[in-house]
Each structure stands twice: as C-alpha cells, then as structure tokens.
Design a protein around this motif. Sequence first.
Motif, PDB file in Angstrom:
ATOM      1  N   LYS A  42       1.225  25.601  75.532  1.00 28.30           N
ATOM      2  CA  LYS A  42       0.418  26.618  74.864  1.00 28.30           C
ATOM      3  C   LYS A  42       1.087  27.972  74.941  1.00 28.30           C
ATOM      4  O   LYS A  42       1.670  28.330  75.961  1.00 28.30           O
ATOM      5  N   ASN A  43       0.955  28.721  73.848  1.00 26.57           N
ATOM      6  CA  ASN A  43       1.387  30.113  73.777  1.00 26.57           C
ATOM      7  C   ASN A  43       0.286  30.848  73.033  1.00 26.57           C
ATOM      8  O   ASN A  43       0.105  30.639  71.834  1.00 26.57           O
ATOM      9  N   GLY A  44      -0.476  31.691  73.737  1.00 24.14           N
ATOM     10  CA  GLY A  44      -1.631  32.344  73.116  1.00 24.14           C
ATOM     11  C   GLY A  44      -2.642  31.279  72.716  1.00 24.14           C
ATOM     12  O   GLY A  44      -3.040  30.456  73.530  1.00 24.14           O
ATOM     13  N   SER A  45      -3.023  31.248  71.444  1.00 24.62           N
ATOM     14  CA  SER A  45      -3.960  30.231  70.976  1.00 24.62           C
ATOM     15  C   SER A  45      -3.246  29.050  70.307  1.00 24.62           C
ATOM     16  O   SER A  45      -3.895  28.134  69.816  1.00 24.62           O
ATOM     17  N   THR A  46      -1.914  29.079  70.313  1.00 20.79           N
ATOM     18  CA  THR A  46      -1.129  28.017  69.681  1.00 20.79           C
ATOM     19  C   THR A  46      -0.846  26.905  70.674  1.00 20.79           C
ATOM     20  O   THR A  46      -0.335  27.145  71.768  1.00 20.79           O
ATOM     21  N   VAL A  47      -1.182  25.675  70.274  1.00 15.03           N
ATOM     22  CA  VAL A  47      -0.991  24.512  71.133  1.00 15.03           C
ATOM     23  C   VAL A  47      -0.079  23.514  70.423  1.00 15.03           C
ATOM     24  O   VAL A  47      -0.265  23.221  69.239  1.00 15.03           O
ATOM     25  N   ILE A  48       0.912  23.026  71.165  1.00 13.14           N
ATOM     26  CA  ILE A  48       1.779  21.962  70.663  1.00 13.14           C
ATOM     27  C   ILE A  48       1.828  20.840  71.696  1.00 13.14           C
ATOM     28  O   ILE A  48       1.652  21.071  72.885  1.00 13.14           O
ATOM     29  N   GLY A  49       2.048  19.648  71.214  1.00 17.23           N
ATOM     30  CA  GLY A  49       2.292  18.518  72.095  1.00 17.23           C
ATOM     31  C   GLY A  49       3.723  18.057  71.887  1.00 17.23           C
ATOM     32  O   GLY A  49       4.216  18.021  70.760  1.00 17.23           O
ATOM     33  N   LEU A  50       4.403  17.740  72.961  1.00 14.65           N
ATOM     34  CA  LEU A  50       5.755  17.184  72.897  1.00 14.65           C
ATOM     35  C   LEU A  50       5.666  15.726  73.316  1.00 14.65           C
ATOM     36  O   LEU A  50       5.169  15.423  74.403  1.00 14.65           O
ATOM     37  N   PHE A  51       6.137  14.827  72.465  1.00 16.93           N
ATOM     38  CA  PHE A  51       6.026  13.395  72.719  1.00 16.93           C
ATOM     39  C   PHE A  51       7.370  12.734  72.437  1.00 16.93           C
ATOM     40  O   PHE A  51       7.843  12.739  71.306  1.00 16.93           O
ATOM     41  N   GLN A  52       7.980  12.184  73.466  1.00 12.68           N
ATOM     42  CA  GLN A  52       9.263  11.500  73.314  1.00 12.68           C
ATOM     43  C   GLN A  52       9.026   9.995  73.220  1.00 12.68           C
ATOM     44  O   GLN A  52       8.447   9.388  74.115  1.00 12.68           O
ATOM     45  N   GLY A  53       9.471   9.401  72.119  1.00 14.07           N
ATOM     46  CA  GLY A  53       9.400   7.960  71.958  1.00 14.07           C
ATOM     47  C   GLY A  53       8.015   7.407  71.670  1.00 14.07           C
ATOM     48  O   GLY A  53       7.796   6.206  71.818  1.00 14.07           O
ATOM     49  N   MET A  54       7.080   8.236  71.236  1.00 14.15           N
ATOM     50  CA  MET A  54       5.713   7.772  71.002  1.00 14.15           C
ATOM     51  C   MET A  54       5.321   7.757  69.533  1.00 14.15           C
ATOM     52  O   MET A  54       4.470   6.974  69.139  1.00 14.15           O
ATOM     53  N   PHE A  55       5.898   8.643  68.727  1.00 15.87           N
ATOM     54  CA  PHE A  55       5.562   8.751  67.314  1.00 15.87           C
ATOM     55  C   PHE A  55       6.831   8.777  66.482  1.00 15.87           C
ATOM     56  O   PHE A  55       7.863   9.266  66.946  1.00 15.87           O
TER      57      PHE A  55
END
Length: 123
Positions: A42-55
């Motif tokens: 998260k940075n401020g109100s921005t959310v990201i997910g990091l997914f290796q080998g899942m999608f």
Amino acid sequence: MELGAFSVSLSVKDIKKSKAFYEELGFQTLGGDLAQNWLIMKNGSTVIGLFQGMFEKNILTFNPGWNQNAENLDSFTDIRDLQKHLKEQGVKILTEADESSEGPASFTIEDPDGNPILVDQHR
C-alpha cells in the motif's frame, strides 16, 4: 453497487525484485506471505497485490467486506448478492461463487477487452 476495496493484482516474475521496486515507490507491505510468493502493498490509498506464479495476467480485484486497509466493514453487500445482480444484468460470470454458501467466496468476470476482474470476499 458497492464492490468493496479495490486493488490491482500483479502477476510478477520475481516477487523479491518487485517488492524492492515498489518499496522504492513508497509502497509498504500491508499483508501477505513472501515465502508463499504473494504480498499486498500500500501507498496512501493505493493497494496492489504482488503474486508470483499464481495468475497468467494482471487482475483488477475487489474485496467486499473490506476497506482499503483490509479492515472489516460493519456493513457490506455479500458476494452472492453481487453475483446475482450481475447475472440479472447479463454479465457473463466466468467462475461462480456457490450461491447456497456463506462466508468467503469469489467469482470472476472479464471486461469487454478481456481484462480479468476478481471479486473476492474473505469473510
């Protein structure tokens, strides 16, 4: 229609390199498990997910029942109600939540350009 907290789930090749890169941009780890190859940042109100080998592709993600800090909301629209509404509107559901179940569930749809959208309720 309230879909819940929004994030972008990124399919990454090397989660440690991606984590370091996004930390340089000011993101901090909000959750996840690096040993299992996934992190929420998260940075401020921005959310990201990091997914290796899942999608295979990056995914737009909505989490009913959560706010942008992954905190439970007192009131929210259950995923099965969202799915039912979308079906009534003619939206094609690619993977469905079991409408007879309760609690955690998910479904997926695609936008007109083939971008995957995951609606994922954790409670």
